[in-house]
Design an enzyme around this catalytic site. Structure first.
Site, mmCIF file in Angstrom:
data_model
loop_
_atom_site.group_PDB
_atom_site.id
_atom_site.type_symbol
_atom_site.label_atom_id
_atom_site.label_comp_id
_atom_site.label_asym_id
_atom_site.label_seq_id
_atom_site.Cartn_x
_atom_site.Cartn_y
_atom_site.Cartn_z
ATOM 1 N N GLU A 1 69.531 50.314 20.293
ATOM 2 C CA GLU A 1 68.375 49.662 20.920
ATOM 3 C C GLU A 1 67.604 48.828 19.884
ATOM 4 O O GLU A 1 67.164 47.713 20.174
ATOM 5 C CB GLU A 1 67.450 50.708 21.557
ATOM 6 C CG GLU A 1 68.015 51.282 22.844
ATOM 7 C CD GLU A 1 67.241 52.494 23.352
ATOM 8 O OE1 GLU A 1 67.020 52.577 24.562
ATOM 9 O OE2 GLU A 1 66.875 53.367 22.526
ATOM 10 N N CYS B 1 41.493 40.828 27.361
ATOM 11 C CA CYS B 1 42.057 41.884 28.192
ATOM 12 C C CYS B 1 40.912 42.392 29.059
ATOM 13 O O CYS B 1 39.762 42.395 28.634
ATOM 14 C CB CYS B 1 42.592 43.006 27.296
ATOM 15 S SG CYS B 1 43.242 44.419 28.209
ATOM 16 N N ASP C 1 43.355 51.642 21.739
ATOM 17 C CA ASP C 1 42.223 52.537 21.970
ATOM 18 C C ASP C 1 42.381 53.878 21.225
ATOM 19 O O ASP C 1 43.495 54.390 21.101
ATOM 20 C CB ASP C 1 42.174 52.790 23.488
ATOM 21 C CG ASP C 1 40.845 53.323 23.952
ATOM 22 O OD1 ASP C 1 40.026 53.698 23.107
ATOM 23 O OD2 ASP C 1 40.645 53.363 25.177
ATOM 24 N N ARG D 1 35.584 54.537 35.105
ATOM 25 C CA ARG D 1 36.302 55.054 33.930
ATOM 26 C C ARG D 1 35.321 55.832 33.047
ATOM 27 O O ARG D 1 35.420 55.810 31.825
ATOM 28 C CB ARG D 1 36.953 53.921 33.139
ATOM 29 C CG ARG D 1 38.239 54.334 32.433
ATOM 30 C CD ARG D 1 38.708 53.333 31.412
ATOM 31 N NE ARG D 1 40.052 53.634 30.942
ATOM 32 C CZ ARG D 1 40.559 53.248 29.795
ATOM 33 N NH1 ARG D 1 39.850 52.509 28.967
ATOM 34 N NH2 ARG D 1 41.777 53.561 29.448
ATOM 35 N N ASP E 1 41.022 33.891 32.898
ATOM 36 C CA ASP E 1 40.447 32.646 33.407
ATOM 37 C C ASP E 1 40.330 31.649 32.268
ATOM 38 O O ASP E 1 40.464 31.998 31.090
ATOM 39 C CB ASP E 1 39.086 32.915 34.059
ATOM 40 C CG ASP E 1 38.117 33.620 33.121
ATOM 41 O OD1 ASP E 1 37.758 33.035 32.092
ATOM 42 O OD2 ASP E 1 37.717 34.773 33.403
ATOM 43 N N GLY F 1 41.146 45.562 31.527
ATOM 44 C CA GLY F 1 41.981 46.476 32.293
ATOM 45 C C GLY F 1 43.250 45.733 32.693
ATOM 46 O O GLY F 1 43.642 45.729 33.851
ATOM 47 N N GLY F 2 43.864 45.057 31.706
ATOM 48 C CA GLY F 2 44.966 44.132 31.996
ATOM 49 C C GLY F 2 44.393 42.761 32.297
ATOM 50 O O GLY F 2 43.615 42.220 31.513
HETATM 51 C C1 DGJ Z 1 43.208 48.849 29.336
HETATM 52 C C2 DGJ Z 1 44.172 47.912 28.686
HETATM 53 O O1 DGJ Z 1 44.590 46.928 29.575
HETATM 54 C C3 DGJ Z 1 45.319 48.693 28.092
HETATM 55 O O2 DGJ Z 1 46.298 47.851 27.590
HETATM 56 C C4 DGJ Z 1 44.743 49.578 27.024
HETATM 57 O O3 DGJ Z 1 44.234 48.782 25.987
HETATM 58 C C5 DGJ Z 1 43.676 50.474 27.596
HETATM 59 N N1 DGJ Z 1 42.687 49.746 28.328
HETATM 60 C C6 DGJ Z 1 42.999 51.257 26.515
HETATM 61 O O4 DGJ Z 1 41.954 52.010 26.967
#
Ligand code: DGJ
Length: 716
Positions: A603, A515, A359, A435, A523, A517-518
């Site tokens: 590392e 994705c 983002d 958001r 699904d 929000g994770g």
């Molecule tokens: C939610 C995603 O799950 C994160 O990994 C990231 O990409 C943010 N949004 C970016 O806004």
């Protein structure tokens, strides 16, 4: 033979299961059996009895022993006296409820794609058409048969030859059981804590999961298991349903008055009231079903192997996935082009394959309050063009990926200023922000077109190998400018699938990672387009163990976007060893989510080793059979393993999730190896598979927290 038709009895056979139904003497489609493979139809399971308070359908005349309220049905409908949850509830033009569906015809076909919807590919299919001759409505039930992986799919098409009707409710799959002693396993959670399994005994009433959020949701997954109360990972009967759909859904188990059970899954009936005009049709999405009499691990393996073979798209089915570093937890919104290039150089040093710019690269995006909808590059921020940045990264020998959130818009954006009506909100009413953004009305083609045009302008001109498709809020204020609002939530999902389809057709090699929000839209529907999905916004290794554990019941491990992040972890503050973080993230499509430029030489060297090991083990992790050995929600150690299909090789992972003094060793019982054979680890220790299964592999408890083990075994 996979599909056998004997008079009015229909049998679907897979290698280890049979599914049997019958159009009975009154033309109702009765469910006879689903379970371990059988030689003949068990007609005697159907018990006719006068059920007093249960009604008898009109056509059976005075036969009081025939009631749809008690008989096991394939596709129960509202209107002929079954008070359990129906698969179909319609209203005619006058607003009257009910229908009466009888068998009309059947045909065996090669399974066809569902128009506009994801579905398992290939396979043979049986189509059974039911009809209501009073309202002139056909209902076509399609059963796909995947013999080799013990999967059966179901979808439903309603074809209206009569006057306008409205679908008030439609489910894709229904399983009736005349008896049982069942537990239901569902997967619940929240943002950053998705898909935690819950197992509960099913007593009278309805137990279910659902989403009315517009996406399948963080809160409940569109997947459920019904199993015998005694079923374990390695023994006992279990049934699963997985919805190939990414929007509002319900999944439910009901125990009825006669101690019978109904398991069903379909579109959620809230925010749904779908008019179907004369000569129009409507398709209810596919449900994948499977059965195992060998417990939950085999149940999951059926789903994993089946989805990898028939759901994941070409060319990603068997393809090695790039090991990536993502810029989100490395830099959030605070970067320039140089920051990303430096991250790429460090990624190169660590032998990774790809850098993903998350983002913040577009419009005037400096925080999550602005610019969604403006998919043009912020060259000022990058200090140059995106094409130049991509070229510099490719010149290092790396691939380049980009984050997008096509379905959302900020009020502070050029798109919203120009087309405020593109956002979903009820005219003249206050709306919900989440958001600080709104959802675009993807049920309208012109809205999807507008985003498509912006995206291809970038993808046509910049060398991009991967996109991360995010979606960071739910739908509220259900409304659409150009249609009945009862159609919106379903048409919205079709709009999302349409945009994904157009992009895949235009860029067949483009890897898209889903994705929400994770893991808020993890699904089988999304997996059809996006071969991997970011599992969760929670990158804490120990929390991830539980999220991976829950997700593994339903979805192939290769589909888990899974990254090593920094410590202290940004979501929990927990500190875990790099070795543990690496081991845990390896069960998935692997990557890093931290600022590699800040790492020490030691590392970086450790990361190079992890990358080397992951490359070596990825085929086994992605294609092997997955076994859950412990339950991280209860046990002190989380252990699981991948066993190659020929049982020649296995990779076992085990991580301490809790530490108690005085425990000298953990004994992890290893299943799935070839009985009676010896296996050797990479240090030369030899184990008997029988002992590993009956007693276990001892893992020494040493000083330190969250210690992780990885054992590679080969058959001697
Ligand atoms: C939610 C995603 O799950 C994160 O990994 C990231 O990409 C943010 N949004 C970016 O806004």
């Amino acid at each position: 033979m996979a599909i056998i038709i004997d008079g009015n009895t229909f049998t679907l056979n897979t290698n280890n299961t049979s599914y049997i139904m019958q159009a009975d003497q009154y033309g109702y489609l009765i469910h006879l059996y689903y379970g371990e493979k059988v030689q003949s139809a068990p007609y005697n399971l159907i018990v006719y009895a006068d059920r007093a308070a249960s009604g008898n359908p009109y056509d059976v005349k005075l036969d009081r022993t025939y009631s749809l309220d008690a008989l096991p049905q394939e596709f129960p409908f509202d209107g002929m006296g079954d008070y359990r949850h129906p698969s179909l509830r319609v209203r005619d033009e006058e607003g009257n409820y009910g229908c009466d569906l009888h068998y009309k015809s059947h045909r065996v076909i090669k399974k066809e794609p569902l128009k506009g919807l994801p579905a398992m590919r290939g396979g043979d299919a049986l189509e059974i058409t039911l009809t209501d001759d009073q309202i002139d409505l056909d209902v076509i039930l399609t059963y796909g048969v995947y013999e080799d992986v013990d999967l059966i799919t179901r979808s439903v098409k309603v074809v209206n030859h009569g006057k306008k009707i409205t679908l008030e409710e439609i489910s894709s799959a229904n399983l009736d059981f005349v008896t049982g002693n069942f537990d239901v396993i569902t997967f619940a959670g929240r943002h950053a804590n998705e898909r935690q399994p819950i197992r509960q005994y099913v007593d009278h009433g309805r137990y279910g999961v659902y989403s009315t959020r517009g996406a399948s949701s963080h809160q409940y997954n569109p997947f459920m298991i019904l199993c015998d109360h005694e079923t374990t990972e390695y023994s006992g009967q279990a049934y699963a349903m997985s919805f190939v759909y990414s929007g509002n859904f319900y999944g439910e188990v009901e125990k009825d008055q006669f101690d019978q059970f109904r398991m069903s899954m379909g579109l959620h009936y809230e925010y749904f009231s779908y008019p179907v005009e004369h000569d129009e049709s409507f398709v209810a999405p596919e449900v994948i079903m499977t059965y195992s009499h060998e417990g939950l691990s085999v149940l999951s393996q059926n789903l994993h192997q089946g989805m990898k073979k028939y759901l994941i798209r070409d060319p990603y089915q068997g393809k090695i996935r790039p090991i990536l570093v993502n810029s989100w937890e490395a830099a959030y919104f605070d970067f320039t082009g140089e920051t990303i290039l430096n991250l790429a150089k460090a990624a190169k040093e660590c032998d990774l394959d790809m850098v993903v710019l998350d983002d913040g690269w577009f419009g005037k995006r400096e925080s999550d309050n602005m610019s969604l909808g403006d998919w043009y590059v912020n060259e000022e921020k990058l200090g140059g063009s995106l094409a130049d940045l991509s070229k510099s990264i490719h010149d290092l020998g790396l691939k380049f990926g980009l984050w997008v959130e096509p379905e959302c818009v900020n009020e502070d954006s050029d798109l919203y200023r120009k087309h405020p009506d593109y956002a979903i909100k009820v005219p003249g009413r206050r709306f919900v922000r989440s958001r600080n953004q709104l959802v675009l009305d993807f049920s309208r083609k012109e809205v999807v077109d507008a985003i498509y045009e912006q995206l291809i302008e970038i993808l046509d001109h910049v060398d991009i190998d991967y996109i991360k498709w995010d979606f960071n809020r739910c739908i509220a204020n259900v409304y659409s400018d150009d249609k009945d609002s009862g159609k919106m939530t379903y048409d919205y999902v079709l709009g999302v699938y349409d945009l994904l389809t157009r992009l895949i057709e235009r860029y067949p090699e483009l890897l898209i990672e889903g994705c929400c929000g994770g893991g808020g839209r993890f699904d089988a529907g999304m997996l059809y387009y996006t071969p991997q999905i970011w599992l969760s916004d929670n990158t804490d290794a120990i929390d991830r163990e539980r999220i991976q554990y829950g997700s593994s019941f339903a979805y192939p491990i290769s589909t888990f976007g899974s990254h090593v992040s920094a410590v202290p972890n940004h979501q929990t503050g927990r500190v875990t060893p790099l070795n543990t973080r690496g081991n845990i993230a390896m069960s998935g499509s692997f990557g890093y989510e931290l600022d590699l430029t800040k790492l020490s030489d030691e590392e970086k060297a450790e990361i190079r080793e992890q990358v080397k090991d992951y490359r070596k083990y990825q085929p086994l992790i992605h294609h092997g059979l997955y076994y859950r050995y412990t339950n991280p929600l209860k046990d002190m150690i989380d252990a699981y393993g991948f066993v190659s299909e020929d049982k020649e090789e296995a990779l076992i992972f085990a991580t301490e999730t809790r530490k108690i003094a005085g425990v000298q060793a953990y004994f992890v019982r290893i299943h799935g190896l070839e009985k009676g054979c010896l296996y050797q680890d990479d240090e030369g220790h030899v184990y008997d598979a029988n002992v590993l299964e009956s007693v276990g592999m001892p893992l020494r408890n040493t000083l330190g927290e969250y210690i992780s083990f990885r054992i590679h075994l080969t058959k001697k």
